[in-house]
Design an enzyme around this catalytic site. Structure first.
Site, PDB file in Angstrom:
ATOM      1  N   CYS A   1       0.842  -1.201   0.000  1.00 49.47           N
ATOM      2  CA  CYS A   1       0.000   0.000   0.000  1.00 49.47           C
ATOM      3  C   CYS A   1       0.881   1.256   0.000  1.00 49.47           C
ATOM      4  CB  CYS A   1      -0.937  -0.071   1.205  1.00 49.47           C
ATOM      5  SG  CYS A   1      -2.268   1.127   1.199  1.00 49.47           S
TER       6      CYS A   1
ATOM      7  N   ASP B   1      -8.264  -3.201  -8.121  1.00 51.58           N
ATOM      8  CA  ASP B   1      -7.822  -2.070  -7.298  1.00 51.58           C
ATOM      9  C   ASP B   1      -8.193  -0.754  -7.984  1.00 51.58           C
ATOM     10  OD1 ASP B   1      -6.549  -0.510  -5.393  1.00 51.58           O
ATOM     11  OD2 ASP B   1      -4.723  -1.726  -5.375  1.00 51.58           O
TER      12      ASP B   1
ATOM     13  N   HIS C   1      -7.279  -4.210  -3.732  1.00 55.37           N
ATOM     14  CA  HIS C   1      -6.208  -3.661  -2.905  1.00 55.37           C
ATOM     15  C   HIS C   1      -5.984  -4.597  -1.702  1.00 55.37           C
ATOM     16  CE1 HIS C   1      -3.834  -0.029  -2.220  1.00 55.37           C
ATOM     17  NE2 HIS C   1      -4.064  -0.168  -0.922  1.00 55.37           N
TER      18      HIS C   1
END
Lengths: 111, 247
Positions: free
Chosen positions: B122, B184, B216
């Protein structure tokens, strides 16, 4: 999404945290990954005491947050009609009303 | 696999030569062992970091995860992360200094083979990409779904993150692995494709792997985003990549 768009607003009130009630003076609001709520993204609010760093945290689904905004407005409006003229209302008017709870900062997106 | 590990919290010299805390794990034995710096994501230096570092050690790597929020004191990871968020997060310069310090700590350990990679999820994925372009001593970098490697508009840049990592792509001189979920939104497939086009045009050594049915954070077993099949394949890709470039 890693938007990390963070809004910060000065508030005045109290909240019950891990151990006891605490004075709250700031709310940090962001729509991003929650820690606990079972959503990819949530509307998260950290109600904080900026002196002690105590925090009362909530993580809400986007729809819950929108519903809550509407119900908060409804509760305030009905409360105003009931409490108009009360000592609380007078004190709030003297302090500039809820407009005193102004936006103090907008933190640009980061990751 | 290495079942006997050395795991401990350690102190290292981070950005500005400040003494900071980190979690370190390594296989028992003389080595030589390659090494990995794991960058935690913005929500905090939490249990996932400890587990990830131990996982690397289990597979024969020295590994370290620095607490990027050491300046915010002790407490639950999510509370400390909340304080950092309210401050706008740590700057890229601090992060780069901390990663460089952690890499130096690893290279100084007895049994180190001298090669160090960096990895993050991330926001840590974005930071790993940035490290690849800014820290020339790194030997490998792994970007796991790092958002905003490429920014959609300049308003996404600020004092803490003044330059999009993609702008340093020309300076990358280590192999780069990227893992991404096709569902994502940040980074979305278009951003991943554009990033790859730039790396390809620059002649960089990279591997990008894209996963259908994943969005994600598909490695995170504690969240609804977890996708076990894609995650386990991703870990295979990670160890194959590191085995090739850090041996």
């Amino acid at each position: 999404m890693c938007s990390y768009i963070t809004e910060i607003v000065a508030i005045s009130g109290s909240g019950k945290g891990r151990n006891d009630w605490t004075t709250l003076d700031k709310a940090v609001i962001y729509y991003d990954h929650p820690v606990h709520a079972p959503f990819d993204h949530a509307l998260n609010i950290d109600f904080t005491n900026s002196v002690t760093n105590e925090r009362v945290a909530v993580e809400l689904s986007a729809q819950s947050a929108r519903d809550l905004i509407a119900r908060i407005e409804a509760a305030l409006n009905s409360g105003d009609s009931v409490h108009l003229g009360s000592q609380d209302a007078i004190r709030e008017k003297l302090a500039g009303g809820r407009q005193a709870d102004r936006m103090i900062e907008h933190v640009p997106p980061f990751i | 696999m290495y079942r006997n590990l050395v795991c401990k919290e350690v102190l290292y010299q981070g950005h500005g030569n400040q003494t900071k805390n980190a979690y370190f794990a390594a296989p028992e034995g003389p080595g030589p062992f390659p090494a990995v710096v794991f960058i935690h994501h913005l929500p905090g230096w939490n249990e996932v970091c400890i587990e990830t570092v131990r996982r690397f050690a289990h597979h024969g790597y020295m590994a370290i995860s620095m607490n990027l929020y050491s300046a915010y004191g002790e407490g639950d990871a999510d509370d400390i992360g909340a304080r950092a968020r309210a401050d706008g997060g740590v700057s890229d310069e601090q992060m780069l200094g901390d990663v460089a310090g952690a890499a130096a700590y690893l290279r100084a350990q007895a049994g180190a083979n001298g090669k160090v990679g960096v990895m993050g999820y991330c926001s840590g994925g974005r930071q790993a990409f940035l490290c690849a372009g800014r820290l020339p001593d790194l030997d490998a970098a792994i970007d796991c779904w790092g958002g905003r490697v490429m920014v959609k508009d300049a308003s996404a840049l600020n004092a803490n993150q003044p330059v999009a990592p993609i702008d340093y792509a020309k300076d990358i001189n280590c192999p780069l692995l990227g893992l991404f979920g096709n569902d994502d939104k940040e980074p979305d497939p278009d951003q991943v494709n554009k990033t790859e086009e730039i790396l390809k045009a620059l002649g960089k050594t990279y591997e990008f792997h894209r996963y259908d049915g994943a969005g994600h954070a598909f490695f995170d077993w504690s969240r609804p985003s977890y996708r076990p099949e894609q995650a386990m394949d991703g870990w295979k890709k990670i160890f194959a990549f590191l085995g090739k470039h850090l041996a």
